[in-house]
Design an enzyme around this catalytic site. Structure first.
Site, PDB file in Angstrom:
ATOM      1  CG  ASN A  68      37.371  37.635  41.527  1.00 61.46           C
ATOM      2  OD1 ASN A  68      38.150  37.234  41.133  1.00 61.46           O
ATOM      3  ND2 ASN A  68      36.165  37.399  41.103  1.00 61.46           N
ATOM      4  CG  ASP A  69      32.915  37.553  42.615  1.00 60.00           C
ATOM      5  OD1 ASP A  69      33.721  38.516  42.451  1.00 60.00           O
ATOM      6  OD2 ASP A  69      32.098  37.360  41.709  1.00 60.00           O
ATOM      7  N   PRO A  70      33.521  36.667  47.011  1.00 56.53           N
ATOM      8  CG  PRO A  70      32.343  37.361  48.724  1.00 56.53           C
ATOM      9  CD  PRO A  70      33.061  37.994  47.513  1.00 56.53           C
ATOM     10  CB  THR A 117      30.556  34.050  41.536  1.00 53.64           C
ATOM     11  OG1 THR A 117      31.778  34.688  41.764  1.00 53.64           O
ATOM     12  CG2 THR A 117      29.395  34.216  42.865  1.00 53.64           C
TER      13      THR A 117
END
Length: 570
Positions: A40-42, A101
């Site tokens: 998912n998130d960068p 993140t």
């Protein structure tokens, strides 16, 4: 011998699984993603010692969300990528439920430092440092003993909604970060400050609003020219605001209403400053819109985009970085001054499931026009990228959400006068892209008719109590795509300047990924379409009247991966 045979058999099983995943016809090939499983998130994009790095939220155990690790990929030219080993594991008591993140900051001595959210029942903030600062690939990281660095949310905050650290910036000798937060039941970004990256002080709420939900994730804050941009992830979308940074009061002061980074599938984005070309780059997580579990992989990173501000329109602009052109298969196809009639589409003699299309249309145009992509051999399946140059009037339609201003009417005015005032008010405001007029008699608590002005184009719903309108827009229409996933139309407004007589569409096709950049990146739409592998055609259409296309360029695009499974870089 038995051990060697077992190792050999296991290796061949892994290779077979990897080959099956890599050859999946829905799997993008020039976008960043892990070899398999869930992403998912960068996280933490950074340039270090000659290489561009991208980390990302990664579950290496299954193609579903789970206990997060930091996956890692690296590029020398920002176009071709190679997988690296997992960078961060959930291996400490304070992050045993996931290394969530965060960002990377390059300190004054050139050493990168990861600041991330550590998950273990509650959310805290922690850091990691490279084990070997001379390693340009940043393979190994160490979590220092003084972690966690921030152990509690801001006053009136929620320890279960306190995450996603920004890159740090320096002001008056002090380093600052923002952390996405829920404070007093509404979304906010909390400011924390330090001089040594070890000892942190809460410095107040940097910005908050009750317009964008109760929790803001994945914030970012950065300068562009003489303005500042605050980016948040909320309500399932990514939003930007242009404003000023009041350093003495430690506050962000917006000069615009929040608008979308992307009108399609785009969330939890992360930016960084590229010191090589002096530009701000944004990455975004593109989720699946079908059930990707049987495929063994889920999620993609969108193409990296360079951010700028159009001062005339006071909007954020984002375009794919120029390095993507290194992946083109040259020569491509090029033609100028094409006339497209309503009765006959123009079909360029180039097909593929990895394409870049750049087209410039002459204005004014009569009615809608655009490009069909992923067209089947019999033309019964296709995905339409359509431009509506004029405002659309949607009778008996409700556009729910995205309001930035509501106002009520005196009940003595006629309905037609009310609708015209709602439409003209939206036309006069640059931040307004759509509107809804709600008639008297709506079963809600209203006593008088209402006009709702919106900074986005929400999904439309039939409603006899409403009339809506949408300014000139671009849309990805998936009703005829044959996709196994979401078939809803995705649309966003295109802000035009009075002297413009052309409109540009820049389109990237990568198997199940479609990215559209309209009018030099003023509007972006990212879409997922899971059509059949043989649906690879392209056609240009005109809804009414002859359409002039000043230029059409189409390139096939090569794979971006140097190798699909990690091996030590030379």
């Amino acid at each position: 011998m038995l051990c060697s045979q077992a190792t050999f058999i296991l290796f061949n099983v892994l290779v077979a699984i990897a080959f099956k995943i890599q050859s999946d016809p829905q799997r993008p090939q020039y976008h960043v993603m892990p070899p398999s499983d869930w992403m998912n998130d960068p996280n933490g994009p950074v340039y270090y010692k000659g290489y561009y790095h991208l980390f990302f939220q990664y579950n290496p155990s299954a193609p579903t969300w789970g206990t997060m690790h930091w996956g890692h990929a690296v590029s020398k030219d920002f176009a071709h990528w190679q997988h690296l080993p997992i960078a961060l594991y959930p291996d400490q008591p304070y992050d045993k439920e996931g290394v969530w993140t965060g960002s990377i900051t390059t300190q004054k001595d050139g050493t990168p430092i990861i600041i991330y959210t550590a998950q273990s029942n509650v959310e805290k903030q922690a850091v990691a440092l490279p084990k070997n600062v001379s390693d340009p690939f940043l393979i190994d990281w160490i979590k220092p003993s003084y972690n966690p660095i921030i152990s509690s949310p801001p006053p009136n905050g929620n320890a279960g909604n306190f995450r996603d650290d920004t890159t740090a910036w320096e002001a008056n000798g002090v380093w600052n970060i923002l952390v996405g937060s829920e404070v007093s039941g509404i979304g906010a970004v909390a400011l924390y400050s330090t001089i040594d990256f070890m000892n942190w002080t809460y410095s107040g709420i940097f910005y908050t609003s009750d317009l964008y939900g109760n929790m803001w994730e994945c914030p970012d804050f950065f300068p562009i020219g003489d303005s500042y941009v605050l980016k948040i992830s909320a309500l399932g979308k990514d939003w930007w605001l242009i404003g000023d940074y009041d350093i003495p009061s430690k506050k962000f002061v917006p000069k615009s209403n929040a608008q979308l980074w992307d009108s399609g599938v785009y969330y939890a984005s992360k930016t960084f400053f590229d010191p090589v070309k002096k530009r701000q780059i944004i990455w975004g997580w593109i989720a699946e819109e079908d059930n990707g579990i049987p495929r063994g992989w889920q999620s993609v990173q969108g193409l990296p985009r360079e951010i700028s501000i159009d001062k005339d329109l006071n909007i954020v602009v984002a375009n794919p970085i120029e390095e993507i052109s290194l992946l083109r298969v040259n020569p491509g196809y090029s033609i100028q001054n094409v006339i497209v009639s309503p009765s006959k589409d123009f079909i360029p003699p180039i097909k593929g499931d990895q394409l870049e299309i750049l087209a410039v249309f002459k204005l004014p145009a009569q009615g809608r026009f655009g490009v069909n992509v992923k067209v089947s051999n019999d033309s019964t399946r296709y995905t339409t990228i359509a431009v509506e140059p004029e405002q659309q009037f949607l009778n008996n339609t409700d556009l729910t959400g995205g309001d930035y201003n509501d106002f009520y009417y005196n009940s003595s005015t006629t309905e037609q006068e009310n609708i015209e005032l709602c439409r003209s008010t939206c036309d006069a405001q640059s931040e307004c892209v759509s509107w809804t007029y709600v008639r008297l008699g709506d079963p809600g608590p209203m006593k008088t008719p209402r006009c709702s002005l919106k900074s986005v184009i929400p999904t439309s719903h039939p409603n006899n109590y409403c009339v809506s309108g949408v300014k000139g827009s671009v849309a990805v229409e998936r009703q005829h795509s044959g996709t196994d996933g979401n078939t809803a139309t995705q649309a966003g407004s295109i802000k035009m300047k009075s002297n413009e007589d052309t409109l540009t569409l820049h389109i990237f096709i990568d198997h199940s990924m479609i990215e559209v950049f309209a009018q030099q990146g003023r509007q972006r739409i990212t879409s997922r379409v899971y059509s059949q592998a043989t649906d690879v055609g392209v056609s240009f259409f005109s809804g009414s009247g002859d359409l002039t296309v000043n230029s059409i360029n189409v390139w096939q695009i090569n794979n971006a991966w140097v190798n699909d499974l990690w091996s030590p870089l030379k």
